[in-house]
Design a protein around this motif. Structure first.
Motif, PDB file in Angstrom:
ATOM      1  N   UNK A 285       0.823  -1.210   0.000  1.00 34.13           N
ATOM      2  CA  UNK A 285       0.000   0.000   0.000  1.00 34.13           C
ATOM      3  C   UNK A 285       0.857   1.260   0.000  1.00 34.13           C
ATOM      4  N   UNK A 286       0.321   2.333  -0.546  1.00 26.53           N
ATOM      5  CA  UNK A 286       1.086   3.568  -0.695  1.00 26.53           C
ATOM      6  C   UNK A 286       0.912   4.495   0.496  1.00 26.53           C
ATOM      7  N   UNK A 287       1.986   5.188   0.837  1.00 25.67           N
ATOM      8  CA  UNK A 287       1.910   6.324   1.749  1.00 25.67           C
ATOM      9  C   UNK A 287       1.869   7.579   0.877  1.00 25.67           C
ATOM     10  N   UNK A 288       0.678   7.975   0.470  1.00 24.39           N
ATOM     11  CA  UNK A 288       0.568   9.153  -0.399  1.00 24.39           C
ATOM     12  C   UNK A 288       1.078  10.392   0.327  1.00 24.39           C
ATOM     13  N   UNK A 289       1.880  11.147  -0.378  1.00 17.53           N
ATOM     14  CA  UNK A 289       2.444  12.343   0.205  1.00 17.53           C
ATOM     15  C   UNK A 289       3.772  12.101   0.885  1.00 17.53           C
ATOM     16  N   UNK A 290       4.189  10.841   1.018  1.00 18.55           N
ATOM     17  CA  UNK A 290       5.487  10.527   1.607  1.00 18.55           C
ATOM     18  C   UNK A 290       6.434  10.036   0.520  1.00 18.55           C
ATOM     19  N   UNK A 291       6.282   8.767   0.079  1.00 23.08           N
ATOM     20  CA  UNK A 291       7.173   8.291  -0.981  1.00 23.08           C
ATOM     21  C   UNK A 291       6.646   8.602  -2.381  1.00 23.08           C
ATOM     22  N   UNK A 292       5.364   8.924  -2.489  1.00 26.48           N
ATOM     23  CA  UNK A 292       4.801   9.245  -3.802  1.00 26.48           C
ATOM     24  C   UNK A 292       3.651  10.233  -3.615  1.00 26.48           C
ATOM     25  N   UNK A 293       3.561  11.191  -4.521  1.00 17.70           N
ATOM     26  CA  UNK A 293       2.483  12.178  -4.449  1.00 17.70           C
ATOM     27  C   UNK A 293       1.231  11.621  -5.113  1.00 17.70           C
ATOM     28  N   UNK A 294       0.101  12.219  -4.792  1.00 16.93           N
ATOM     29  CA  UNK A 294      -1.149  11.799  -5.417  1.00 16.93           C
ATOM     30  C   UNK A 294      -1.117  12.029  -6.918  1.00 16.93           C
ATOM     31  N   UNK A 295      -0.491  13.129  -7.349  1.00 17.10           N
ATOM     32  CA  UNK A 295      -0.414  13.435  -8.777  1.00 17.10           C
ATOM     33  C   UNK A 295       0.360  12.372  -9.531  1.00 17.10           C
TER      34      UNK A 295
END
Length: 347
Positions: A285-295
């Motif tokens: 699962x993603x940590x949005x805003x940490x290792x990858x942005x939502x964009x």
């Protein structure tokens, strides 16, 4: 194919066999009736000692699509919570006649022990053991890369996959983030190298494991420099595994989440530096805003959702080769499976 425990030592021919079989399985999933009769009468046990959503559901779906009977076993709420050992659980599964056991465990080497301790007579598929290996994740990642960068299936993941029989020679893959705690990174480095791809690990020095110089890859501590100068064809972002770090938010591994994101997070600005054909990946699962942005995660060049779909096909292929193939070689990874004409035609 007797067991699938690791990608290290997996031969190129066997890796391509798994990917080609996955492509055949993926083709069946566009039909109205997605089920195949291949494993009717076989029993697959999902033995999960760690929390999981994607992997457990993916294996369950794969087994059911092959018409196998599925038993889901979670450590929570079972005899394990009362102190039952892995050995006793394995003996129980053996008594129940399990044909294959899909195991996820927090201890590195647990899958190997389950396969070779003599506790059960069943094929073992490693769904992740500690910080060691996660072979089916690496296979689905390689399958996704091959479909997009070799098979010309288009940005939406649809179209004709012309990659059958192909390797990944010349493909450049950057694996970025928490390499230290990542079984996904370890599995991918060895599999991608076997398939001919060039791999660069990108991480802060504190998140690079000791002994990484023996791995078949390059190591970089500068994300922007790697993206601009090396121009990777695929960028695979790794989840920051905060649950394995002291303090929960990075502890001593990096100063702060904001600092980590600034130096090693993938966003639209960094995506714009890549070649037009490159793809963005994440095992979730993603940590949005940490290792990858939502964009970046939601960008058309992101194949993150497709990776989940491809995981079902890859795990169908692994179960199919394990339970329908010639396992006389007894390999820890896989031997070239010989299947009957009738079984092949079922695909």
């Amino acid at each position: 194919m007797k067991h699938l425990l690791t990608t290290q030592g997996l031969s190129k021919d066997d890796a391509i066999l798994l990917l080609d079989t996955s492509a055949q399985m993926a083709a069946t999933q566009s039909r109205e009736n997605k089920k195949l009769p291949t494993l009717r009468g076989r029993t697959v046990v999902n033995l999960f000692y760690e929390d999981s959503t994607r992997t457990r559901i993916s294996f369950e779906t794969a087994a059911k699509r092959l018409s196998a009977d599925v038993i889901n076993f979670s450590a929570k709420g079972s005899s394990v919570s009362k102190g039952e050992s892995l050995k006793d659980t394995a003996l129980t599964l053996h008594a129940m006649g399990a044909d294959a056991v899909v195991v996820r465990h927090s201890a590195s080497g647990a899958a190997h022990q389950l396969a070779h301790a003599g506790w059960l007579d069943a094929g073992v598929l490693n769904a992740g053991d500690g910080m060691h290996q996660h072979p089916t994740q690496a296979l689905l990642d390689a399958f996704t890369i091959r479909r997009h960068l070799v098979g010309n299936v288009g940005e939406d993941g649809r179209g004709i996959d012309t990659s059958a029989g192909a390797d990944l020679a010349g493909i450049r893959v950057a694996i970025v983030g928490d390499v230290l705690h990542s079984r996904v990174a370890r599995s991918n480095v060895y599999l991608l190298h076997t398939l001919g791809a060039e791999v660069t690990l990108v991480a802060p020095p504190t998140l690079v494991p000791v002994g990484v110089e023996t791995w078949p890859c390059r190591v970089s501590y500068h994300l922007d420099e790697t993206l601009e100068q090396w121009q990777p064809d695929a960028v695979m972002m790794l989840r920051v595994q905060r649950e394995r770090m002291s303090g929960g938010a990075g502890g001593a591994f990096f100063p702060s989440p904001m600092e980590y994101s600034r130096k090693f997070g993938f966003d639209a600005r960094r995506l714009a530096v890549l070649p037009d054909h490159s793809i963005v990946m994440h095992p979730g699962p993603m940590n949005r805003g940490l290792e990858i942005s939502a964009a970046a995660a939601d960008h058309p060049r992101s194949v993150i959702v497709e990776q989940v779909a491809n995981g079902v096909a890859v795990r169908m292929a692994a179960l199919y080769l394990l339970l329908s193939g010639d396992d006389s070689a007894g390999s820890d990874t896989t031997s070239t499976a010989k299947t009957s004409t009738d079984e092949r035609n079922a695909l």
